[in-house]
Design a protein around this motif. Structure first.
Motif, short mmCIF file in Angstrom:
data_model
loop_
_atom_site.label_atom_id
_atom_site.label_comp_id
_atom_site.label_asym_id
_atom_site.label_seq_id
_atom_site.Cartn_x
_atom_site.Cartn_y
_atom_site.Cartn_z
N GLY A 153 2.39 -2.19 3.32
CA GLY A 153 1.22 -1.47 2.83
C GLY A 153 0.06 -1.53 3.80
O GLY A 153 -0.62 -0.52 4.05
N LEU A 156 0.69 0.81 6.89
CA LEU A 156 0.47 2.22 6.58
C LEU A 156 -1.01 2.52 6.42
O LEU A 156 -1.51 3.54 6.91
CB LEU A 156 1.22 2.60 5.31
CG LEU A 156 2.71 2.90 5.46
CD1 LEU A 156 3.38 2.94 4.11
CD2 LEU A 156 2.90 4.22 6.19
N TYR A 157 -1.71 1.65 5.74
CA TYR A 157 -3.12 1.87 5.46
C TYR A 157 -3.95 1.88 6.75
O TYR A 157 -4.74 2.80 6.98
CB TYR A 157 -3.61 0.79 4.51
CG TYR A 157 -5.07 0.86 4.16
CD1 TYR A 157 -5.72 2.08 4.02
CD2 TYR A 157 -5.81 -0.30 3.94
CE1 TYR A 157 -7.07 2.15 3.68
CE2 TYR A 157 -7.15 -0.25 3.59
CZ TYR A 157 -7.78 0.97 3.48
OH TYR A 157 -9.11 1.03 3.15
N ALA A 182 1.14 3.59 0.86
CA ALA A 182 0.62 2.24 1.00
C ALA A 182 0.34 1.62 -0.36
O ALA A 182 0.63 0.44 -0.61
CB ALA A 182 -0.66 2.26 1.84
#
Length: 284
Positions: A153, A156-157, A182
């Motif tokens: 997560g 991706l963020y 995310a």
């Protein structure tokens, strides 16, 4: 040097050292998980069976093989031999499938470090996509690890918000914007954390092998933030899907209210007010 002297002087000490190394490796917590996963009664599927059979047959040479692969991987990165490095990375995960930090380290190289050395965005995305696929496999191999889900997560963020073009590649390839995905990873981390706490004891605090703390309040903050980003992306680039934007803002509002329930802090209170105003605007 005769064959007998070579065996006595070189091979026997090497095998003894290898055996001692393997004994020390087998005593580590991560290796205990790997040994448990290697029991023949737990094997599932042809791919896993081949991996475990090969690992069992290697015996004491397994530790040397792991060291060699990591050394080879580092050399390939320095020489910018990216394709070969990816192949070695996949072999390393076969040798250490239950080591959470191994997956995190290799995925970060694919998502961050290798693309940073490339100019073409399509080439960048190719390695990012490989990294995401590797992270998904790591989560599949370690379904009770809050850290792997959290790490995916976070990647991706933070990674894809730096480049809107790469974020658009992500949306086209995976059918959702990176902030929405995310949020799904952070939610999965929350579920894994709840299972871990139930297995350990109420109030237990989770730390990854490298010492990173993953807690419900930390996850709540990330879910809140990525949900706001998800709503903004959806309205700006996702074709103006008001229903999806509304759902994302509602998630952010729910998480901010969750934070306020445990601590009356200024920031989550402002987030609540902002989300309420945005929800009203979306509903108009």
């Amino acid at each position: 040097m005769t064959g007998r002297r070579f065996v006595l002087i070189v091979l026997l000490p090497l095998l003894a050292a290898t055996g001692a190394t393997q004994v020390a490796l087998d005593r580590t917590p991560v290796r205990q998980l790997e040994l448990e996963a290697s029991q023949l009664r737990n094997l599932q599927g042809v791919e896993t069976t081949l991996e475990k059979t090969g690992s069992l047959m290697m015996g004491g040479l397994r530790a040397l093989a792991v060291i060699y692969l990591w050394t080879r991987y580092s050399d390939l990165l320095q020489d910018q031999q990216w394709l070969e490095a990816v192949q070695i990375a996949e072999l390393i995960t076969r040798m250490q499938p239950r080591n959470e930090e191994v997956w995190s380290f290799l995925v970060r190289d694919l998502v961050y470090n290798i693309p940073a050395s490339l100019e073409d965005r399509q080439e960048k995305w190719k390695y990012i996509a490989k990294g995401l696929a590797l992270g998904e496999e790591g989560a599949r191999r370690n379904p009770l690890s809050p850290f792997i889900y959290f790490d995916m997560g976070s990647l991706l963020y933070h990674r894809l918000q730096q480049d809107p073009v790469l974020a658009e590649y992500h949306r086209r390839a995976r059918g959702k914007n990176p902030f929405a995905e995310a949020g799904e990873w952070f939610e999965a981390s929350r579920r894994a954390l709840a299972k871990w706490v139930r297995r350990e004891r109420p109030g237990a605090i989770y730390y990854s092998p490298s010492g990173l703390r993953v807690s419900d309040d930390i996850l709540s903050g990330f879910i809140r933030d990525v949900s706001i980003q998800d709503a903004g992306w959806t309205l700006a680039r996702g074709g103006g899907d008001l229903e999806a934007a509304h759902a994302a803002l509602q998630r952010a509002l729910d998480e901010a209210r969750r934070e306020l329930a445990t601590a009356d802090d200024t920031f989550p209170r402002r987030v609540c007010d902002t989300c309420v105003d945005l929800l009203r605007a979306v509903d108009l």
